[in-house]
Design a protein around this motif. Structure first.
Motif, PDB file in Angstrom:
ATOM      1  N   GLN A  20       0.822  -1.194   0.073  1.00 44.91           N
ATOM      2  CA  GLN A  20      -0.047   0.135   0.021  1.00 44.91           C
ATOM      3  C   GLN A  20       0.898   1.282  -0.180  1.00 44.91           C
ATOM      4  N   THR A  21       2.129   1.230   0.283  1.00 42.75           N
ATOM      5  CA  THR A  21       2.897   2.362   0.019  1.00 42.75           C
ATOM      6  C   THR A  21       3.294   2.529  -1.217  1.00 42.75           C
ATOM      7  N   ASN A  22       3.755   1.567  -1.704  1.00 41.12           N
ATOM      8  CA  ASN A  22       4.368   1.906  -3.349  1.00 41.12           C
ATOM      9  C   ASN A  22       3.072   1.557  -4.158  1.00 41.12           C
ATOM     10  N   ARG A  23       1.874   1.292  -3.757  1.00 46.61           N
ATOM     11  CA  ARG A  23       0.849   1.255  -4.548  1.00 46.61           C
ATOM     12  C   ARG A  23       1.214   0.013  -5.688  1.00 46.61           C
ATOM     13  N   PRO A  79      -0.885  -3.997   6.948  1.00 44.04           N
ATOM     14  CA  PRO A  79       0.170  -3.064   6.640  1.00 44.04           C
ATOM     15  C   PRO A  79      -0.231  -1.676   7.349  1.00 44.04           C
ATOM     16  N   THR A  80      -1.705  -1.623   7.732  1.00 47.11           N
ATOM     17  CA  THR A  80      -1.898  -0.583   8.378  1.00 47.11           C
ATOM     18  C   THR A  80      -1.666  -0.255  10.053  1.00 47.11           C
ATOM     19  N   HIS A  81      -1.517  -1.612  10.468  1.00 45.89           N
ATOM     20  CA  HIS A  81      -1.220  -1.527  11.839  1.00 45.89           C
ATOM     21  C   HIS A  81       0.306  -2.317  11.917  1.00 45.89           C
ATOM     22  N   ASP A  82       0.990  -2.636  10.920  1.00 47.28           N
ATOM     23  CA  ASP A  82       2.278  -3.280  11.042  1.00 47.28           C
ATOM     24  C   ASP A  82       2.458  -4.547  11.779  1.00 47.28           C
ATOM     25  N   ARG A  83       1.740  -5.527  11.274  1.00 44.09           N
ATOM     26  CA  ARG A  83       1.432  -6.713  11.923  1.00 44.09           C
ATOM     27  C   ARG A  83       1.569  -8.011  10.834  1.00 44.09           C
ATOM     28  N   LEU A  84       2.480  -8.909  11.337  1.00 38.36           N
ATOM     29  CA  LEU A  84       2.710 -10.058  10.695  1.00 38.36           C
ATOM     30  C   LEU A  84       1.638 -11.173  11.409  1.00 38.36           C
ATOM     31  N   ILE A  85       0.680 -11.916  10.540  1.00 36.07           N
ATOM     32  CA  ILE A  85      -0.306 -12.824  10.958  1.00 36.07           C
ATOM     33  C   ILE A  85       0.296 -14.095  10.585  1.00 36.07           C
ATOM     34  N   VAL A  86       0.550 -15.153  11.357  1.00 39.82           N
ATOM     35  CA  VAL A  86       0.934 -16.364  11.000  1.00 39.82           C
ATOM     36  C   VAL A  86      -0.028 -17.505  11.376  1.00 39.82           C
ATOM     37  N   ARG A  87      -0.394 -18.253  10.195  1.00 45.01           N
ATOM     38  CA  ARG A  87      -1.341 -19.391  10.370  1.00 45.01           C
ATOM     39  C   ARG A  87      -0.241 -20.438  10.300  1.00 45.01           C
ATOM     40  N   TYR A  88      -0.268 -21.444  11.355  1.00 45.62           N
ATOM     41  CA  TYR A  88       0.626 -22.654  11.357  1.00 45.62           C
ATOM     42  C   TYR A  88       0.109 -23.816  11.738  1.00 45.62           C
ATOM     43  N   LEU A  89       0.619 -25.119  11.548  1.00 46.02           N
ATOM     44  CA  LEU A  89       0.047 -26.217  11.855  1.00 46.02           C
ATOM     45  C   LEU A  89       1.272 -26.840  12.688  1.00 46.02           C
ATOM     46  N   PRO A  90       0.940 -27.192  14.077  1.00 45.35           N
ATOM     47  CA  PRO A  90       1.672 -27.665  15.126  1.00 45.35           C
ATOM     48  C   PRO A  90       1.916 -29.233  14.738  1.00 45.35           C
ATOM     49  N   SER A  91       3.125 -29.715  14.985  1.00 41.43           N
ATOM     50  CA  SER A  91       3.572 -30.897  14.747  1.00 41.43           C
ATOM     51  C   SER A  91       2.525 -31.861  15.576  1.00 41.43           C
ATOM     52  N   GLU A 144     -10.634 -17.294  -3.639  1.00 45.17           N
ATOM     53  CA  GLU A 144      -9.102 -17.565  -3.585  1.00 45.17           C
ATOM     54  C   GLU A 144      -8.679 -16.140  -3.127  1.00 45.17           C
ATOM     55  N   GLY A 145      -8.076 -16.054  -1.835  1.00 41.22           N
ATOM     56  CA  GLY A 145      -7.474 -14.976  -1.323  1.00 41.22           C
ATOM     57  C   GLY A 145      -7.825 -13.919  -0.594  1.00 41.22           C
ATOM     58  N   MET A 146      -7.371 -13.455   0.328  1.00 37.62           N
ATOM     59  CA  MET A 146      -7.864 -12.105   1.005  1.00 37.62           C
ATOM     60  C   MET A 146      -6.667 -11.190   1.236  1.00 37.62           C
ATOM     61  N   ALA A 147      -6.821  -9.870   1.505  1.00 35.66           N
ATOM     62  CA  ALA A 147      -5.831  -8.729   1.856  1.00 35.66           C
ATOM     63  C   ALA A 147      -6.538  -7.740   2.349  1.00 35.66           C
ATOM     64  N   VAL A 148      -5.911  -6.814   2.734  1.00 38.37           N
ATOM     65  CA  VAL A 148      -6.277  -5.377   3.279  1.00 38.37           C
ATOM     66  C   VAL A 148      -5.403  -4.320   2.792  1.00 38.37           C
ATOM     67  N   TYR A 149      -5.970  -3.185   2.764  1.00 33.47           N
ATOM     68  CA  TYR A 149      -4.877  -1.976   2.493  1.00 33.47           C
ATOM     69  C   TYR A 149      -5.878  -0.790   2.970  1.00 33.47           C
ATOM     70  N   THR A 150      -5.169   0.132   3.189  1.00 38.97           N
ATOM     71  CA  THR A 150      -5.893   1.585   3.567  1.00 38.97           C
ATOM     72  C   THR A 150      -5.398   2.447   2.179  1.00 38.97           C
ATOM     73  N   THR A 151      -6.691   2.965   1.684  1.00 44.03           N
ATOM     74  CA  THR A 151      -6.313   4.139   0.536  1.00 44.03           C
ATOM     75  C   THR A 151      -5.448   5.247   0.993  1.00 44.03           C
ATOM     76  N   ALA A 152      -5.138   5.835  -0.142  1.00 43.00           N
ATOM     77  CA  ALA A 152      -4.400   7.164   0.054  1.00 43.00           C
ATOM     78  C   ALA A 152      -5.110   8.282   0.872  1.00 43.00           C
ATOM     79  N   ALA A 153      -6.475   8.042   0.491  1.00 39.31           N
ATOM     80  CA  ALA A 153      -7.572   9.008   1.135  1.00 39.31           C
ATOM     81  C   ALA A 153      -7.940   8.550   2.609  1.00 39.31           C
ATOM     82  N   GLY A 154      -7.349   7.269   3.131  1.00 41.38           N
ATOM     83  CA  GLY A 154      -7.552   7.254   4.496  1.00 41.38           C
ATOM     84  C   GLY A 154      -8.513   5.939   4.854  1.00 41.38           C
ATOM     85  N   GLU A 155      -9.138   5.348   3.470  1.00 46.60           N
ATOM     86  CA  GLU A 155     -10.289   4.424   3.628  1.00 46.60           C
ATOM     87  C   GLU A 155      -9.629   2.967   3.697  1.00 46.60           C
TER      88      GLU A 155
END
Length: 320
Positions: free
Chosen positions: A70-73, A180-192, A282-293
């Motif tokens: 979202q920074t470099n569009r 990217p708005t809250h600077d977090r990495l979300i990890v989905r993992y499968l325990p052994s 197939e797939g999901m993502a988020v971003y905040t627009t340049a206008a703040g939405e």
């Protein structure tokens, strides 16, 4: 802009599980804090909007996931590489131009994973991608990889340009998404030894530096989502969002989960893109627009011919 109306019945589910009962016993750094409270995207009572429909991708295969810088569009769509075995971990990353959403570049990855979810991280004017890597015998990555996107190149999993991370030492599979708005990495993992996935949230800067000692939260995937045909996830603030469903059916389902409790907040079967042929979620993502939405995106593959599949992305933009 076209609209696609959600037309199915809403099902709400509560029953969150306290953090004291979640995230413990899976190594150092189990749930030790909480994600700050935030609003959530309304899934049921608002329309879905088209970002684009029926865009061709580099290899014509089904999109698996997508991510925005979202920074470099920039927008990147991950696919299995055409002609490769589905268990090989070979991927194609297609870059789409920001306003027309037409393909303008690509990168091949060899021996990575399935790309159930990917992340895009801005570093100056460059974009670094996060994917799964070191595919197991089923084609799913055991670890996470972080690398610079370079148009027109092929990158092997063994390359020195790939930084590999293992957020949970006892996990046998990892995928990730970036808020990217809250600077977090979300990890989905499968325990052994387990057949049930879990999620952990980390500060993105710490994760980039290889520091996974502090998990903001760590919780088990809700059983209803685990039982569904899982197709992707992302996060915004306090909430995790998941997508499930099958091709050529009308069961595409959006889910929201409170990451501080692990409980499903909302479940909604969406009619977005109902006229698409094939229509596989197939797939999901988020971003905040340049206008703040802030926007919550979810995708579908379309097209009647194998290896000539097309990409489609819709979004919600109302927070409650």
């Amino acid at each position: 802009m076209n609209h696609s109306f959600d037309r199915r019945t809403l099902l709400r589910a509560g029953g969150g599980v306290g953090l004291a009962a979640l995230g413990l016993g899976y190594g150092a750094g189990a749930a030790s804090a909480a994600v700050p409270t935030s609003k959530r995207f309304e899934l049921s009572s608002v329309d879905s909007h088209d970002l684009y429909r029926n865009r061709a991708l580099q290899d014509g295969t089904v999109q698996q996931s997508f991510a925005f810088d979202q920074t470099n569009r920039r927008l990147f769509v991950a696919q299995l590489r055409q002609g490769s075995d589905s268990k090989s971990g070979d991927l194609c990353i297609t870059e789409l131009e920001w306003s027309t959403w037409n393909a303008i570049g690509h990168m091949y990855l060899t021996g990575f994973g399935h790309a159930v979810s990917i992340g895009a991280q801005a570093v100056g004017t460059s974009t670094y991608l996060w994917t799964d890597v070191d595919a197991d015998t089923s084609g799913y990555g055991k670890r996470l990889a972080r690398f610079k996107y370079v148009n027109g190149t092929t990158l092997a999993a063994s390359s020195s340009a790939v930084t590999k991370r293992t957020p949970v030492s006892t996990a046998v599979r990892h995928t990730c998404a970036i808020d990217p708005t809250h600077d977090r990495l979300i990890v989905r993992y499968l325990p052994s030894g387990s057949s049930v996935h879990r999620y952990a949230a980390y500060d993105l800067t710490a994760a980039t530096n290889g520091d996974f000692t502090t998990r903001l939260v760590d919780f088990v995937e809700p059983s209803a989502i685990e039982a569904a045909n899982f197709q992707g996830y992302t996060a915004y603030g306090q909430y995790l969002y998941c997508l499930s469903g099958h091709s050529n059916t009308d069961d595409a389902t959006l889910w929201s989960v409170d990451m501080n409790t692990g409980g499903v907040t909302e479940r909604f079967v969406t009619g977005a893109g109902s006229t698409l042929s094939f229509r596989e979620p197939e797939g999901m993502a988020v971003y905040t627009t340049a206008a703040g939405e802030p926007r919550l995106f979810f995708g579908f593959a379309s097209g009647d011919t194998t290896n000539q599949r097309l990409s489609n992305v819709f979004y919600k933009n109302v927070l409650v």
